[in-house]
Design an enzyme around this catalytic site. Sequence first.
Site, mmCIF file in Angstrom:
data_model
loop_
_atom_site.group_PDB
_atom_site.id
_atom_site.type_symbol
_atom_site.label_atom_id
_atom_site.label_comp_id
_atom_site.label_asym_id
_atom_site.label_seq_id
_atom_site.Cartn_x
_atom_site.Cartn_y
_atom_site.Cartn_z
ATOM 1 C CB CYS B 50 -1.046 -0.166 1.124
ATOM 2 S SG CYS B 50 0.122 -0.100 2.852
ATOM 3 C CB CYS B 53 6.623 0.065 4.521
ATOM 4 S SG CYS B 53 5.549 -0.812 5.774
ATOM 5 C CB CYS B 156 2.351 -6.898 2.970
ATOM 6 S SG CYS B 156 1.333 -6.001 4.257
ATOM 7 C CB CYS B 194 0.864 -2.887 9.832
ATOM 8 S SG CYS B 194 -0.600 -2.486 8.652
ATOM 9 C CG HIS B 233 1.271 -7.273 28.767
ATOM 10 N ND1 HIS B 233 -0.219 -6.755 28.844
ATOM 11 C CD2 HIS B 233 0.736 -8.343 29.167
ATOM 12 C CE1 HIS B 233 -0.969 -7.054 30.449
ATOM 13 N NE2 HIS B 233 -0.121 -7.993 30.125
ATOM 14 C CB CYS B 236 1.585 -1.244 28.301
ATOM 15 S SG CYS B 236 -0.353 -0.401 28.466
ATOM 16 C CB CYS B 256 -6.329 -1.990 30.866
ATOM 17 S SG CYS B 256 -5.894 -3.699 29.690
ATOM 18 C CB CYS B 262 -5.084 -4.387 23.717
ATOM 19 S SG CYS B 262 -3.539 -4.128 23.977
ATOM 20 C CB CYS B 271 4.823 1.286 19.689
ATOM 21 S SG CYS B 271 5.397 -0.385 18.502
ATOM 22 C CB CYS B 283 -1.629 1.938 18.898
ATOM 23 S SG CYS B 283 -0.892 2.436 17.248
ATOM 24 C CB CYS B 290 -1.195 -3.318 21.041
ATOM 25 S SG CYS B 290 -0.281 -3.540 20.040
ATOM 26 C CB CYS B 293 0.983 -3.956 13.144
ATOM 27 S SG CYS B 293 2.260 -2.687 14.268
#
Lengths: 308, 367, 394
Positions: B50, B53, B156, B194, B233, B236, B256, B262, B271, B283, B290, B293
């Site tokens: 797509c 990236c 992908c 992603c 996790h 977070c 949560c 999630c 992240c 996110c 989450c 991805c």
Amino acid sequence: MDISRRKFLKIGAAAGGTAACAVAAPAQARNARQPDPQWYGMLNDSTRCIGCKACMVACKKENKLEAESTLGEKEALGEQLYDAPRGLSEHTYTLIKMHGEKEQEKTFVKTQCMHCVDPACASACIVGALKKQDNGAVKYDAGMCMGCRYCMVACPYSVPQFEWHKAIPAIKKCTLCSETRLEKGEPTACAGVCPAGAITFGKRTELIKIARARIDAAPDVYLDHIYGEEEVGGTGVLYLTKKQVAFAALGLGDFDYKPVSGLTESIQHRIFQYFIPPIAVYSILGGIMAYNQRRKHNAGIEGGDDEY
Amino acid sequence: MAISRRKFLKYSAGGAAALGVNLFDNPLLSKAFASAVQETPIIWLAGGACSGCSVSLLNALSPRIQDVLLDQVIPGHHTELAFHPTVMAASGDLAMQAMYDTEEKPFILVVEGSITTADGGRHCEVGEKNGHGIPVLEHVLRLGAKAKAVLAVGSCASFGGIPAANMNPSGSKGVMEVFREHGVTTPTINLPGCAIHPDWFIGTVAAILLGGPEGVKLDALGRPEMFYSKLIHDNCPLRGAFDAGRFAQNFGDAGCLYKLGCKGPLAHANCPEKRFNSGTNWCIDNGHPCNGCVEPEYPYEQSMWTPVPVKDMTPPAAYPPIFTDRKSAIDVTPGYAALAGVAAGVVGMRLAGKKAGEETQAQDGKE
Amino acid sequence: MNIKALPLRHRFWTLNVAVLLFFMASGVVFAYFRFFHGFASVTNLNPAYPFGIWIAFDVACGVALAAGGFTTAAIVEIFGRHRYHALVRPAILTAFIGYFLVGLAVFFDLGKYYNIWHALVYWNGTSVLFEVAWCVMLYLSVLAIENLPNVVEQFRGRVALPGPLSALNAPTDWLLGKADGFCRRTMAFFVIAGVVLSFGHQSSLGTMMLIAPYKLHELWYTPLSPLLFLTSAVSVGIPMVVFEGTLAAKFFGRKPETELLSGIAKYIPLFLGTYLLLRLGDLAYRGVLATAFDGSLQGNAFLLEFALFAVPYFILKRRRSRQNPTLLFLCSLSVICAVVLNRFNVFLIGMDMGPEFNYFPSVGEWAITFAFIAFGVLLYKIGVNYLPILEEDH
């Protein structure tokens, strides 16, 4: 049965000889067992425990135990999310419990096998599947065990847990990381991971000194008693508590100092010391039987040939 | 005048400083150094993609994409984006020629998007030959065999990703899987996401340039451990709410986001630390669960918002008391039923016995 | 004395047998779950209550109630009261069946039943249960030998194996002959051995729960417990003989042996009195008698148990009562219930296992217990039907 005195004496002698030769494990003398200075143990200090449960996580990882939850989230959310046992079980070798729910200050206590100096479970086990090792751990041999669960009855702390859900069940309890860590000279998994210094691993004799030093250094903080130093003959896992929190309130019973197995072993000892009482009873009964046989014979009452 | 070597150097340096000459920006010096800089061209192959990236990478701010493409990625190394279907200036045969020229030199192959394998690879074609498009499958195998290293950018390219979802009509597969099937052994690194965080790409390229693809430590799924080892996790900000059992029921609620699907308990990425758009947000902090991805199961069979099992369960925030009432309710119904049965049996037998007794009065007592 | 025992040879497949088979079949169903799906699928046992009714009843009561064998044998063979000769064979058969069922129950209750032979090879002499296991095993062998003469008497010289096995008729007959000779020479030894072994394990069962001083209620926690278990077992021996004698007469349509039973019943108050004296004396000496009246479950259970022991004692002291068959039967039943309740109290009701769990037997546990009882009754029926156990009606 018609037996003459001669016959009786022959049978009696044969019986007595057989019984005397029968080699069962001789009943052991029942002196209080002295702790070996080489034995390891742990000191659980409830004044330092912050309830982080890192010890529970480390123990489950070390022993590859599965998580169990009693919070019902599986029904509510569709998935089990937590490891939340409420007591020791086949999947939980150690547990942090909290005292003082209604109070300002909470106290945490770590429960697990006490690795007693004179273990009741080892005394009770029919086949000797539970034994005190040289390094101080009380080790369970699953291959030897018959699954009779007498050890569960014998243990004053009700530590051994049975696998009720398995077709071939075994007993599960804390191993003091004997084979995975102690043999390699490492401390137990729980002691190694405790961030607050609440679990101290070391030789039992050293731990008692450390505990005494802590009490002496802060007499306002600690209750002046090292739990497990003498209770039920002494335990490998010792406890310290806050001054205002009794050990009984933490689930550590107010037990006498003598080992639990002492009473049963002394009775066994008395009854089976070199088999004298059984042989004595045997001889007495034999004598009575012979006497009655003679009396019957003299009175002319004869039994038939097919009488036994 | 006899001056020592030492004195000469001192005078030279002092003179240059006085004149304001920058030794390092000196065009003559640059030219001299330029020949010492390593050039590594990159062929960026887009398959079932797509371009997300690429867009993410274009939005990199530290370093900026222009610094990456035009300047040295790391001192002594310069990368040249020789072929990129989205951003390159050329198109058509000219663009394809750029690819064919580059592949004769040592290059790094970057693959974005999945490799479509169904129906002879017809679902994604790059370039033209003899009036027909060339399947990307053919390109990736040819280029992959020749490349120094292959980077599978995005979920992908790493695992098949979104095109590989559900029935997978295009036969989409990740690059590693395609290489395995066709015996290509070029070192491949997966960079799922992603879209990916640009740092993951740039950091991996820098590591490859410095120490070769073997120098990058990969986990079991072929992802660099430096970016993909930490469980989301475990890092977070909402973990405390998870442990305490405070869950958001709807979007916008506090708590949560596990119940809203999630995938944090499964996803390994940094992240929470790096966050996206140069540390602006990510996110979870945006209130969205989450997606997971970076994991091979993405985009997850069930809906994006269906909870998933937690793998390593840890204790909750709550504590059990010293004694928990675990008594079960005693159901005496079986007992009463049994007693009733016994009573009925006794009565029945008495009656039957009476009757039998009347019948067999004349006979011996037999049952 | 003309005493001739004969097999009954009644019709075997009756309604009663159907009922017994029904109980056994339901036991088989639960047995499948116990062996292939673990304890939790069948029982209500939990970490605080590892022993349930399979131990309290099937094992402990089974051993106690099979005491009729050695008490009758002692009275008749050792103390020479040959009047009651007719009661010996049924009692020994019942005892054998009883102990066999105890073994079967242990097999069901052990988690790793296939390791049951470990007790023969790996010894831990400090364990009370080890001694129980050995004594029970040896006594079961002795009982088998004591029952051998019945088989010999019935089949020696009359061996007729079915079909192709008939080739083994002669060797079997020869074996029976050897067994006959062996029994004649050694029965005295085995009878006395049986009594001594019984003393051993009856009392050890009493010692067993003394390893849990912080769990067993003080009404039952006493160093005298082995002696109390022994005397109560001896006390229930004759009531068991009365009980099964009366029922057997009823179900097999025979004249009840009222005279014999009333006669042997005169020993009941003797044993019962000894037991009551020891019990009361122990409680008074330890100063715990007051706790029996505190209204708790344990206190009330004790009072019931004591009443069930004491009332028959006072009734059976009088000869007229002993000669009343109904009263004798009821008093015997009372003593049996007392012993059962006593074993339940020591192993279950009197055990305080902490505030977390409770225990009540599940349907599966009941079913298997009833299955064992039914199996025992069936074996008894087979025994008296095909072997010379019961004496001819005069």
